[in-house]
Design an enzyme around this catalytic site. Structure first.
Site, short mmCIF file in Angstrom:
data_model
loop_
_atom_site.label_atom_id
_atom_site.label_comp_id
_atom_site.label_asym_id
_atom_site.label_seq_id
_atom_site.Cartn_x
_atom_site.Cartn_y
_atom_site.Cartn_z
N GLU A 221 -46.32 19.79 -5.84
CA GLU A 221 -47.07 20.19 -4.63
C GLU A 221 -46.11 20.76 -3.58
O GLU A 221 -46.23 20.47 -2.40
CB GLU A 221 -47.83 19.00 -4.02
CG GLU A 221 -48.95 18.47 -4.86
CD GLU A 221 -50.15 19.38 -4.94
OE1 GLU A 221 -50.36 20.15 -3.99
OE2 GLU A 221 -50.84 19.34 -5.96
N HIS B 143 -36.29 -7.11 -6.02
CA HIS B 143 -36.66 -7.88 -7.21
C HIS B 143 -35.44 -8.21 -8.07
O HIS B 143 -35.59 -8.84 -9.12
CB HIS B 143 -37.66 -7.10 -8.07
CG HIS B 143 -39.08 -7.16 -7.58
ND1 HIS B 143 -39.49 -6.60 -6.40
CD2 HIS B 143 -40.19 -7.71 -8.13
CE1 HIS B 143 -40.79 -6.79 -6.24
NE2 HIS B 143 -41.24 -7.47 -7.27
N GLY B 144 -34.25 -7.75 -7.69
CA GLY B 144 -33.07 -8.00 -8.52
C GLY B 144 -33.29 -7.47 -9.92
O GLY B 144 -33.91 -6.42 -10.11
N ARG C 299 -39.39 -15.98 -4.63
CA ARG C 299 -38.07 -16.09 -5.25
C ARG C 299 -37.11 -16.88 -4.36
O ARG C 299 -36.96 -16.58 -3.18
CB ARG C 299 -37.52 -14.66 -5.46
CG ARG C 299 -36.12 -14.60 -6.00
CD ARG C 299 -36.08 -15.01 -7.45
NE ARG C 299 -34.75 -14.86 -8.02
CZ ARG C 299 -34.42 -15.34 -9.21
NH1 ARG C 299 -35.31 -15.96 -9.96
NH2 ARG C 299 -33.20 -15.17 -9.67
N GLU D 96 -44.59 28.19 -14.31
CA GLU D 96 -44.19 28.79 -15.59
C GLU D 96 -42.78 28.34 -15.93
O GLU D 96 -42.06 27.88 -15.05
CB GLU D 96 -44.25 30.32 -15.48
CG GLU D 96 -45.67 30.79 -15.20
CD GLU D 96 -45.76 32.29 -14.95
OE1 GLU D 96 -44.74 33.01 -15.11
OE2 GLU D 96 -46.87 32.74 -14.60
C1 FAD Z 1 -44.94 15.46 -13.31
C2 FAD Z 1 -45.17 16.85 -12.84
C3 FAD Z 1 -46.46 17.33 -12.73
C4 FAD Z 1 -46.69 18.64 -12.33
N1 FAD Z 1 -47.98 19.12 -12.30
C5 FAD Z 1 -48.20 20.43 -12.11
C6 FAD Z 1 -49.50 21.01 -12.26
O1 FAD Z 1 -50.48 20.32 -12.50
N2 FAD Z 1 -49.63 22.36 -12.14
C7 FAD Z 1 -48.57 23.17 -11.88
O2 FAD Z 1 -48.76 24.39 -11.79
N3 FAD Z 1 -47.32 22.66 -11.71
C8 FAD Z 1 -47.12 21.32 -11.83
N4 FAD Z 1 -45.85 20.79 -11.70
C9 FAD Z 1 -44.74 21.70 -11.46
C10 FAD Z 1 -44.17 21.57 -10.07
O3 FAD Z 1 -45.09 22.07 -9.12
C11 FAD Z 1 -42.84 22.34 -10.10
O4 FAD Z 1 -41.94 21.57 -10.87
C12 FAD Z 1 -42.30 22.59 -8.71
O5 FAD Z 1 -43.09 23.54 -8.05
C13 FAD Z 1 -40.87 23.09 -8.75
O6 FAD Z 1 -40.76 24.19 -9.60
P1 FAD Z 1 -39.65 24.20 -10.75
O7 FAD Z 1 -39.77 22.96 -11.54
O8 FAD Z 1 -39.76 25.48 -11.46
O9 FAD Z 1 -38.29 24.12 -9.96
P2 FAD Z 1 -37.50 25.38 -9.34
O10 FAD Z 1 -38.42 26.25 -8.57
O11 FAD Z 1 -36.67 25.99 -10.40
O12 FAD Z 1 -36.57 24.59 -8.31
C14 FAD Z 1 -35.44 23.80 -8.74
C15 FAD Z 1 -34.81 23.21 -7.49
O13 FAD Z 1 -34.40 24.26 -6.63
C16 FAD Z 1 -34.95 24.08 -5.33
N5 FAD Z 1 -35.20 25.40 -4.76
C17 FAD Z 1 -36.16 26.27 -5.12
N6 FAD Z 1 -36.08 27.38 -4.37
C18 FAD Z 1 -35.03 27.21 -3.55
C19 FAD Z 1 -34.43 28.02 -2.54
N7 FAD Z 1 -34.91 29.22 -2.21
N8 FAD Z 1 -33.36 27.53 -1.89
C20 FAD Z 1 -32.86 26.32 -2.18
N9 FAD Z 1 -33.39 25.49 -3.10
C21 FAD Z 1 -34.47 25.94 -3.78
C22 FAD Z 1 -36.22 23.29 -5.56
O14 FAD Z 1 -36.67 22.64 -4.39
C23 FAD Z 1 -35.76 22.35 -6.65
O15 FAD Z 1 -35.06 21.28 -6.09
C24 FAD Z 1 -45.60 19.47 -12.03
C25 FAD Z 1 -44.30 18.98 -12.11
C26 FAD Z 1 -44.07 17.69 -12.50
C27 FAD Z 1 -42.66 17.19 -12.61
#
Ligand code: FAD
Length: 560
Positions: free
Chosen positions: A533, A508-509, A439, A281
């Site tokens: 994931e 690949h430069g 190359r 979300e």
């Molecule tokens: C291309 C793409 C495809 C995706 N596909 C799907 C999908 O099909 N379905 C779906 O549901 N989601 C999907 N996602 C979402 C993805 O699973 C989330 O982006 C991911 O789980 C991280 O959640 P967030 O983006 O809210 O980051 P946040 O949870 O806000 O985290 C931000 C950063 O803080 C770090 N962090 C979080 N908690 C802590 C903690 N306790 N201590 C220290 N560091 C922490 C995280 O590792 C990250 O580096 C996708 C994302 C991308 C970019």
């Protein structure tokens, strides 16, 4: 095996065993530091995040190095041995400063680590496995390997499947991949149709439900091999297609009603409908227990209101698995979540609107991304969107089990992501091998220079180690184990894919930075692997380190 091979392997095992025992002592001390009244305490764990992160990475490096050495049997080639020893030497070199930092933080006696650093066996291994001559030799070996480094002793059915999917990936996926990436297209039917026919969407679905998986037990290795092969052609347009049905079908198998299994599993296996997974979300991603997306009970079903984001393939999908808070009491945390299945018409567009006769609306907009194009990841907005009771996974008994059922699919999802990373790495390594052979710089092929050979050697060693680890953990999972290890190999392989694609692009430069070079796509695609994931940090802290700490506590507990 060369005459020196067995000796070196024994030496390397000795080095890793010394580090393993230092690691175990560090894990025990960290576990003790995180206890309050005999239980692991969330605040204490957070107060030791850096140490936990180091613990997770060291655990990953050591396990990968040990697994690579264990896999060296009488049939191992000189290159297999060179690469396994190189990875072991590099893993040990990376682990030592991490363990030192951990020991310093926990006030442990550093003398065992200092003694290790001065051990002549350690110098000997570094010289033999990671000295410039060894790197040259390994690099030359990798240059003639076609990127086929690491495990190759597959039984006949698995070897045939790997061959067939590699061919499909080279002949059908790769020629479409550039256009899909550069023109931000949706995965075309010309790709989906043959994949449906090859049964890829049903790999985790038992034959009894129309899938191509076994009725008894699992064949995780097959899923890994297929995913890896397809990801070589394209991470986004092929290798990642299986992840969604993998997660949904496992959730249905774990907790769906008999009617839901009979209705949905054959359809998912046939790839009709395609599906998507909506967990994340706008305000909550890693923190799944806090999700707020709301389901309200109405006669005959549920009304959905709220936003989901990053829902990959939501446009093309005809079925969305939506993690929904069905218990309005937020203090219920993850126990208030359920899985609701939303049916919708598929769309190839970057934006879509679904209107229900009852007045419900679902809108979707693809989020423009730097890579991973083809499926598109959508922001979704639901207003008064009706879902019938029949589409609550598990029915009335499934209410509140959404988190557990999602996690049922995550082990497979993480294994697949490790396999996806291996596929991208192999594509990048093969591109680097080809380019550096062709190359010429300063009058000679780039591949003839020592530094290039050292880069190819390290890329090859990393890929070989990640593949070996993924294949070995696939076997564990088939025996009902390996939950933590699936996360561990995901962690390692995804970061490794970033490193390998970075080096491939660098070799690949200027051409590496051109959109027309496939390596620029590999580099951009690889970057997402450590985000989804399970984002790297969350996975390392909350899954891998946590499990390692718990294991350390279990090992200390007096026998009952
Ligand atoms: C291309 C793409 C495809 C995706 N596909 C799907 C999908 O099909 N379905 C779906 O549901 N989601 C999907 N996602 C979402 C993805 O699973 C989330 O982006 C991911 O789980 C991280 O959640 P967030 O983006 O809210 O980051 P946040 O949870 O806000 O985290 C931000 C950063 O803080 C770090 N962090 C979080 N908690 C802590 C903690 N306790 N201590 C220290 N560091 C922490 C995280 O590792 C990250 O580096 C996708 C994302 C991308 C970019």
């Amino acid at each position: 095996m060369t005459a020196k091979g067995p000796e070196r392997i024994t030496e390397a095992r000795g080095i890793l065993a010394a580090l393993r025992s230092a690691f175990d002592a560090g894990a025990r001390a960290l576990a003790q530091a995180c206890l309050v009244n005999g239980r692991l305490d969330a605040r204490k764990l957070d107060a030791h995040q850096v140490a936990s992160f180091d613990l997770a990475w060291t655990g990953a490096d050591l396990l990968a190095a040990e697994t690579s050495l264990d896999a060296l049997d009488a049939g191992a080639t000189a290159l297999d041995i060179d690469l396994a020893l190189l990875f072991a030497a590099d893993a040990a070199a990376a682990s030592l400063p991490r363990l030192e930092a951990l020991y310093l933080e926990l006030g442990l006696d550093l003398s065992s680590l200092h003694a290790f650093a001065q051990d002549p066996r350690w110098d000997a291994l570094r010289r033999a496995a990671a000295g410039s001559q060894a790197l040259e030799r390994a690099g030359r070996g990798v240059a003639t390997s076609d990127g086929d480094v690491g495990p190759r002793r597959l039984d006949e059915p698995h070897a045939l499947a790997q061959d067939a999917f590699r061919r499909f990936s080279a002949d059908v996926v790769a020629p479409l991949a550039e256009a899909i990436h550069r023109q931000d297209l949706t995965v075309p039917e010309s790709l989906l149709k043959p994949l449906r026919e090859m049964g890829v969407f049903g790999l985790s679905i038992p034959e009894a439900y129309g899938g191509s998986g076994p009725n008894e037990g699992e064949d995780t290795l097959l899923m890994v091999l297929v995913t890896e092969a397809l990801s070589e052609g394209s991470l986004a347009a092929a290798g990642s297609l299986i992840t969604r049905p993998e997660i949904l079908s496992r959730a249905l198998l774990a907790g769906g009603t008999a009617e839901q299994k009979a209705h949905w599993l054959p359809r998912l296996a046939a790839g009709d409908p395609l599906c998507a997974i909506a967990i994340t979300e706008p305000d909550y991603g890693s923190d799944v227990a806090s999700l707020i997306f709301k389901g309200t009970r109405v006669p005959g079903g549920w009304k959905l209101d709220g936003a989901k984001t990053w829902c990959t393939f939501a446009g093309k999908a005809g079925l969305l698995m939506v993690v929904t808070r069905t218990n309005p009491d937020r203090s219920a945390g993850y126990k208030g979540l359920s899985l609701l299945l939303v049916e919708k018409p598929p769309s190839d567009e970057h934006e879509f609107v679904v209107r229900q006769e009852e007045g419900g609306i679902l809108t979707g907009r693809a989020i423009p991304t730097i890579g991973y194009r083809g499926m598109h990841s959508f922001e979704l907005s639901f207003q008064d969107f009706f879902v019938p009771d029949a589409n609550v996974v598990g029915g009335e008994e499934g209410l509140g089990r959404g988190f557990y059922l999602t996690m049922a699919g995550m082990v497979g999802g993480r294994m697949q992501t490790a396999a996806r990373a291996c596929g991208v790495m192999r594509a990048a390594l093969r591109a680097a091998i080809r380019y550096t052979a062709d190359r010429k710089v300063f009058g000679a092929p780039l591949a003839d220079f020592q530094l290039t050979q050292s880069k190819l050697a390290r890329m090859g060693a990393r890929l070989a180690a990640c593949r070996q680890l993924a294949y070995s953990i696939a076997g564990l999972i088939d025996c009902g184990e390996g939950r933590m290890e699936a996360s561990l190999v995901k962690l390692l392989a995804c970061r490794s894919a970033e490193m390998v694609t970075r080096e491939a692009l660098q070799l690949h430069g200027g051409m590496g930075y051109a959109e027309e070079s496939a390596v620029s796509r590999y580099f951009l695609d690889a970057r997402v692997l450590s985000i989804f994931e399970g984002a790297e940090e969350t996975l390392a802290l909350k899954v891998v380190a946590r499990a390692l700490i718990e294991r350390a506590l279990d090992a200390q507990a007096p026998a009952a």
